[in-house]
Scaffold this motif. Structure first.
Motif, PDB file in Angstrom:
ATOM      1  N   THR A   2      71.969  89.716  56.108  1.00 30.35           N
ATOM      2  CA  THR A   2      71.914  90.722  55.049  1.00 30.35           C
ATOM      3  C   THR A   2      71.858  92.107  55.684  1.00 30.35           C
ATOM      4  O   THR A   2      70.990  92.394  56.500  1.00 30.35           O
ATOM      5  N   LYS A   3      72.785  92.967  55.287  1.00 34.06           N
ATOM      6  CA  LYS A   3      72.849  94.307  55.849  1.00 34.06           C
ATOM      7  C   LYS A   3      71.908  95.257  55.108  1.00 34.06           C
ATOM      8  O   LYS A   3      71.680  95.105  53.910  1.00 34.06           O
ATOM      9  N   ASN A 198      61.121  91.042  51.876  1.00 30.18           N
ATOM     10  CA  ASN A 198      61.259  89.778  52.587  1.00 30.18           C
ATOM     11  C   ASN A 198      61.230  88.583  51.641  1.00 30.18           C
ATOM     12  O   ASN A 198      61.958  87.607  51.833  1.00 30.18           O
ATOM     13  N   TYR A 199      60.419  88.662  50.598  1.00 30.22           N
ATOM     14  CA  TYR A 199      60.341  87.558  49.634  1.00 30.22           C
ATOM     15  C   TYR A 199      61.683  87.394  48.919  1.00 30.22           C
ATOM     16  O   TYR A 199      62.133  86.261  48.672  1.00 30.22           O
ATOM     17  N   LEU A 200      62.321  88.502  48.596  1.00 33.11           N
ATOM     18  CA  LEU A 200      63.660  88.438  48.002  1.00 33.11           C
ATOM     19  C   LEU A 200      64.629  87.795  48.978  1.00 33.11           C
ATOM     20  O   LEU A 200      65.407  86.903  48.614  1.00 33.11           O
ATOM     21  N   TYR A 201      64.559  88.212  50.231  1.00 34.13           N
ATOM     22  CA  TYR A 201      65.496  87.717  51.243  1.00 34.13           C
ATOM     23  C   TYR A 201      65.334  86.219  51.500  1.00 34.13           C
ATOM     24  O   TYR A 201      66.324  85.484  51.557  1.00 34.13           O
ATOM     25  N   TYR A 232      62.168  97.699  57.863  1.00 28.97           N
ATOM     26  CA  TYR A 232      62.977  97.147  56.762  1.00 28.97           C
ATOM     27  C   TYR A 232      63.945  96.086  57.275  1.00 28.97           C
ATOM     28  O   TYR A 232      64.151  95.056  56.618  1.00 28.97           O
ATOM     29  N   LYS A 233      64.528  96.302  58.428  1.00 25.84           N
ATOM     30  CA  LYS A 233      65.416  95.290  58.994  1.00 25.84           C
ATOM     31  C   LYS A 233      64.645  94.019  59.341  1.00 25.84           C
ATOM     32  O   LYS A 233      65.177  92.911  59.217  1.00 25.84           O
ATOM     33  N   ASP A 234      63.394  94.164  59.764  1.00 29.88           N
ATOM     34  CA  ASP A 234      62.566  92.995  60.051  1.00 29.88           C
ATOM     35  C   ASP A 234      62.301  92.161  58.796  1.00 29.88           C
ATOM     36  O   ASP A 234      62.068  90.953  58.884  1.00 29.88           O
ATOM     37  N   CYS A 235      62.329  92.821  57.637  1.00 31.92           N
ATOM     38  CA  CYS A 235      62.135  92.098  56.370  1.00 31.92           C
ATOM     39  C   CYS A 235      63.334  91.228  56.045  1.00 31.92           C
ATOM     40  O   CYS A 235      63.239  90.312  55.208  1.00 31.92           O
ATOM     41  N   LEU A 236      64.457  91.510  56.669  1.00 29.86           N
ATOM     42  CA  LEU A 236      65.690  90.765  56.399  1.00 29.86           C
ATOM     43  C   LEU A 236      65.889  89.667  57.437  1.00 29.86           C
ATOM     44  O   LEU A 236      66.995  89.434  57.930  1.00 29.86           O
TER      45      LEU A 236
END
Length: 243
Positions: A2-3, A198-201, A232-236
């Motif tokens: 996910t970008k 992260n929960y969404l991802y 934010y990237k870590d959340c993905l």
């Protein structure tokens, strides 16, 4: 993967409040990319209270990742897209005086209009995405329009997440599954932050892209832009198994 596309409207809002060129919208876009963002999003509005049309032209040669331009397809907006030819255009049904996006398109009522707009942009080689609520009928109509992607409006998800995250995510999982089965790419955006992203991802790992502005820029006031983009990237990413 996910970008992460960083919406830099709030940078322009701050600049416009004082006049001049501080903070520098172009430099921030360049820095966001250098710090790992895979895309830059802008949403020029008719009153140009944040991103201006002139900013979009200035950004054209500076965005080396994905350039995503959001907006209501008025004649002026369509003309802008014809000239810029960004990577992606996201169609958002904002009124001219909207403070922020608050709902998705009624793709049933506006099916003919959206079909014409989508076809026009696709003929230019521009990927199209339609901003929608997680409504099955709306998503089916979006598929019939021929759009490449939908962007799920995640404002209600963010609001409900605070109270009941399982209830919050449920309609979005179903909507994303339906879109995937219909051959639509799925983007997401609005009120996503370090608490709920992260929960969404992890529940919808096939999301192509998230567009985040307000929360990310707000977090950067405390954390700095580079660390914030990394966070934010870590959340993905999928959570790491515990030892």
């Amino acid at each position: 993967m996910t970008k992460l596309s960083v919406n830099i409207n709030k940078i322009a809002t701050l600049r416009n409040a004082r006049g001049g060129n501080i903070p520098d919208v172009i430099k921030v876009a360049i820095d966001c990319q250098a710090f790992g963002a895979e895309g830059i999003t802008v949403h020029p509005r008719p009153d140009q209270r944040h991103i201006r049309y002139s900013d979009v032209f200035d950004l054209q040669s500076k965005v080396k990742t994905e350039f995503n331009i959001e907006g209501n397809p008025t004649p002026e907006f369509i003309s802008l897209i014809e000239k810029i030819r960004p990577s992606q255009v996201t169609l958002v049904p904002d009124s001219h005086d909207a403070i922020t996006s608050s709902s998705g398109w009624d793709t049933i009522t506006h099916k003919e209009f959206l079909s014409e707009v989508v076809s026009k942009f696709q003929s230019m080689g521009v990927r199209t995405s339609i901003f929608v609520d997680p409504n099955p009928d709306i998503i089916r109509a979006a598929s019939q329009i021929g759009t490449d992607r939908i962007e799920l409006y995640t404002g209600p998800y963010a609001e409900e997440f605070i109270k009941n995250k399982e209830k919050a995510i449920s309609p979005y999982i179903e909507a994303a599954k339906l879109a995937k089965n219909l051959g639509l790419g799925v983007n997401a955006g609005h009120d996503l932050n370090l608490d709920n992203l992260n929960y969404l991802y992890i529940n919808i790992p096939w999301i192509k892209e998230v567009s985040i502005g307000h929360s990310l820029i707000s977090d950067a006031l405390y954390m700095g832009l580079e660390k914030t983009i990394k966070a934010y990237k870590d959340c993905l990413k999928a959570p790491q198994p515990e030892d």
